[in-house]
Motif scaffolding. Structure first.
Motif, PDB file in Angstrom:
ATOM      1  N   MET A  75       0.661  -1.362   0.624  1.00 59.66           N
ATOM      2  CA  MET A  75       0.291   0.049   0.189  1.00 59.66           C
ATOM      3  C   MET A  75       1.017   1.693   0.045  1.00 59.66           C
ATOM      4  O   MET A  75       1.380   1.532   0.717  1.00 59.66           O
ATOM      5  N   VAL A  76       0.301   2.323  -0.797  1.00 61.48           N
ATOM      6  CA  VAL A  76       1.470   3.738  -0.875  1.00 61.48           C
ATOM      7  C   VAL A  76       0.842   4.091   0.289  1.00 61.48           C
ATOM      8  O   VAL A  76      -0.085   4.191   0.810  1.00 61.48           O
ATOM      9  N   SER A  77       2.390   4.467   1.131  1.00 63.04           N
ATOM     10  CA  SER A  77       1.686   5.486   2.414  1.00 63.04           C
ATOM     11  C   SER A  77       1.519   6.809   2.163  1.00 63.04           C
ATOM     12  O   SER A  77       1.488   7.203   0.968  1.00 63.04           O
ATOM     13  N   ASP A  78       0.394   7.767   2.787  1.00 65.84           N
ATOM     14  CA  ASP A  78       0.390   8.631   2.957  1.00 65.84           C
ATOM     15  C   ASP A  78       0.791  10.034   3.225  1.00 65.84           C
ATOM     16  O   ASP A  78       0.818  10.553   2.179  1.00 65.84           O
ATOM     17  N   ALA A  89       4.593   9.173   2.405  1.00 67.41           N
ATOM     18  CA  ALA A  89       5.894   8.972   1.132  1.00 67.41           C
ATOM     19  C   ALA A  89       5.450   8.555  -0.518  1.00 67.41           C
ATOM     20  O   ALA A  89       4.877   7.530  -0.255  1.00 67.41           O
ATOM     21  N   PRO A  90       5.720   9.604  -1.158  1.00 66.25           N
ATOM     22  CA  PRO A  90       5.424   8.385  -2.171  1.00 66.25           C
ATOM     23  C   PRO A  90       6.118   7.524  -2.488  1.00 66.25           C
ATOM     24  O   PRO A  90       7.772   7.446  -2.142  1.00 66.25           O
ATOM     25  N   ARG A  91       5.686   6.707  -3.231  1.00 66.71           N
ATOM     26  CA  ARG A  91       6.533   5.387  -4.202  1.00 66.71           C
ATOM     27  C   ARG A  91       6.972   5.798  -4.809  1.00 66.71           C
ATOM     28  O   ARG A  91       6.683   7.251  -6.249  1.00 66.71           O
ATOM     29  N   TYR A 143       3.415   8.738  -5.896  1.00 68.77           N
ATOM     30  CA  TYR A 143       4.105   8.394  -7.199  1.00 68.77           C
ATOM     31  C   TYR A 143       5.417  10.213  -7.015  1.00 68.77           C
ATOM     32  O   TYR A 143       4.839  10.864  -7.118  1.00 68.77           O
ATOM     33  N   ARG A 144       6.517   8.876  -7.397  1.00 73.24           N
ATOM     34  CA  ARG A 144       7.222  10.551  -7.297  1.00 73.24           C
ATOM     35  C   ARG A 144       8.671   9.430  -8.405  1.00 73.24           C
ATOM     36  O   ARG A 144       9.357   8.528  -8.076  1.00 73.24           O
ATOM     37  N   ALA A 145       8.543  10.618  -9.379  1.00 75.92           N
ATOM     38  CA  ALA A 145       9.600   9.643 -10.540  1.00 75.92           C
ATOM     39  C   ALA A 145      11.154   9.668  -9.239  1.00 75.92           C
ATOM     40  O   ALA A 145      11.449  11.205  -9.973  1.00 75.92           O
ATOM     41  N   CYS A 197      14.104   3.113  -5.535  1.00 81.35           N
ATOM     42  CA  CYS A 197      13.348   3.089  -6.319  1.00 81.35           C
ATOM     43  C   CYS A 197      12.751   2.102  -5.617  1.00 81.35           C
ATOM     44  O   CYS A 197      13.075   0.998  -5.290  1.00 81.35           O
ATOM     45  N   ASP A 198      10.890   2.220  -5.889  1.00 76.01           N
ATOM     46  CA  ASP A 198      10.027   1.120  -5.390  1.00 76.01           C
ATOM     47  C   ASP A 198       9.311   0.143  -6.348  1.00 76.01           C
ATOM     48  O   ASP A 198       9.341  -1.291  -6.453  1.00 76.01           O
ATOM     49  N   THR A 199       9.414   1.100  -7.457  1.00 74.12           N
ATOM     50  CA  THR A 199       8.531   0.323  -8.886  1.00 74.12           C
ATOM     51  C   THR A 199       9.574   0.704 -10.325  1.00 74.12           C
ATOM     52  O   THR A 199      10.395   1.817  -9.575  1.00 74.12           O
ATOM     53  N   LEU A 200       9.048  -0.406 -10.674  1.00 76.40           N
ATOM     54  CA  LEU A 200      10.438   0.291 -11.883  1.00 76.40           C
ATOM     55  C   LEU A 200       9.331  -0.080 -13.114  1.00 76.40           C
ATOM     56  O   LEU A 200       8.831  -0.765 -12.930  1.00 76.40           O
TER      57      LEU A 200
END
Length: 396
Positions: free
Chosen positions: A1-4, A6-8, A34-36, A100-103
């Motif tokens: 779950m994405v934190s309120d 800390a953006p993923r 989310y953050r790039a 990164c958390d996601t690629l």
């Protein structure tokens, strides 16, 4: 779950391409979620710097080592704190790191395999657009992902549709009561043409896809139906589907993105406008649904929906992919490598359109198939296929 709070953190590999642009569009719509954090490109330094100015990532990577200084200086001149990196090792390191958390894996071709494997081994969520990773090393990638608890969510439209219909990439076909998977294909720009009519088509005609805005290589693959063949192999690995349960339907409107038929006679289809932002939003937000910027589908204005069988005589690449999948081992790697070389030669005007399947068939018939136990074996097969295909082009 994405934190309120800390953006993923999302790494976008292939940031300057069409999929990268769509991913960054969706990310920018949800700055609280989310953050790039990492942006990567192949050779387009100026475009990468411009994206860094817009999205302000922590890291930027240019795949071509010789362009490191240009990237570093461009970031400095733009007054950005973004750190510059270059080369394949940097891609792998950042994909596996805590940066990164996601690629978003959207590097075109076999070049995207190493960083995708690195992210899988590190247990990341991978939004997979690089189909070559599965075609070249599907067994290895899925094994690594399962062992590390990585989550692979496909973001090409067809496999995203199947993912959504099944609700989970881990659902076994038997447990889910699945009878068959139906992959849809637009048919590309040459749908309805005979094999004889395809002899004189040009690269410009081949890249003019009727529905999707894609890079030249993927567009040519769509025109030859190799893209659909690669997707058959992808579906086999992603969903544990044996070849006899995967079928291809040509659907020129590209509104039904794929279907899943269950043993009770029910068929679920995922539909939507042909826009990659939808599947990227699925991958970023799953299991939640998030705004993608794509409008809804108005069937009243769309009119009819057509379906037809693919023409395997005019488009033999689809059959070659089935052949490689059935052979297993290194055969898909041979298929993919030969196709990459053949498509490149076609785009450069060195071979005709119909030479693409002929060159792929030559590589498959010439090279012996080995067990795909290690990445080294797969890469060796990839290299042999490239050399044989290039030699055939040079001596044509």
């Amino acid at each position: 779950m994405v934190s309120d709070t800390a953006p993923r953190r999302v790494a976008v590999f292939g940031a300057t391409g069409s999929i990268g642009a769509s991913a960054l569009d969706v990310i920018a719509r949800h700055p609280d979620r989310y953050r790039a954090s990492v942006l990567a490109a192949g050779r387009q330094v100026e475009a990468l710097v411009a994206l860094c100015v817009q999205h302000r990532p922590d890291h930027a990577v240019i795949a071509d080592d010789t362009l490191f200084a240009a990237l570093r200086d461009g970031l400095r001149d733009a007054g950005l704190p973004t750190r510059a990196h270059a080369g394949a090792a940097a891609l792998d390191q950042l994909a596996a790191s805590a940066e990164c958390d996601t690629l978003v894996a959207a590097i075109v071709g076999a070049a995207g395999l190493s960083s995708t494997l690195a992210a899988a081994t590190a247990g990341k969520r991978i939004l997979l657009a690089n189909k070559e990773s599965l075609v070249l090393a599907g067994e290895l990638l899925m094994r690594q992902a399962a062992g590390a608890g990585a989550e692979i969510i496909p973001i090409d439209s067809e496999h995203s549709a199947i993912f959504q219909c099944l609700r989970s990439r881990d659902a076994s076909l038997e447990g889910a009561g699945v009878r068959r998977i139906l992959l849809t294909a637009s048919g590309g720009p040459f749908r309805g043409r005979s094999r004889a009519e395809l002899g004189q088509v040009t690269p410009a005609q081949a890249v003019a896809h009727p529905k999707w805005s894609m890079g030249p290589k993927i567009s040519v693959d769509s025109a030859t139906l190799m893209n659909k063949g690669l997707e058959v192999i992808e579906a086999h690995h992603l969903f544990g589907a044996p070849g006899e349960r995967i079928e291809v339907l040509v659907h020129p409107q590209s509104l039904v993105h794929s279907l899943v038929e269950f043993v009770d006679g029910s068929t679920l289809a995922q539909m939507g406008l042909p826009d990659m932002r939808t599947t990227l939003a699925v991958g970023l937000g799953w299991p939640q649904r998030i705004e993608s910027g794509v409008g809804g589908l108005d069937l009243l204005t769309q009119g009819r929906l057509d379906f037809e069988a693919p023409d395997n005589d005019a488009f033999p690449c689809l059959g070659l992919a089935w052949q490689a999948m059935a052979a297993g081992g290194t055969a898909p790697a041979i298929l993919n490598a030969a196709n990459e070389v053949a498509v490149s030669a076609f785009l450069q005007g060195k071979v005709a359109f119909l030479a693409i399947p002929a060159l792929v068939a030559n590589a498959l018939s010439t090279l012996s198939v080995e067990s795909a136990d290690t990445l080294a074996v797969l890469l060796a097969a990839d290299q042999r296929a490239r050399l044989i295909t290039q030699a055939a082009i040079d001596h044509a």
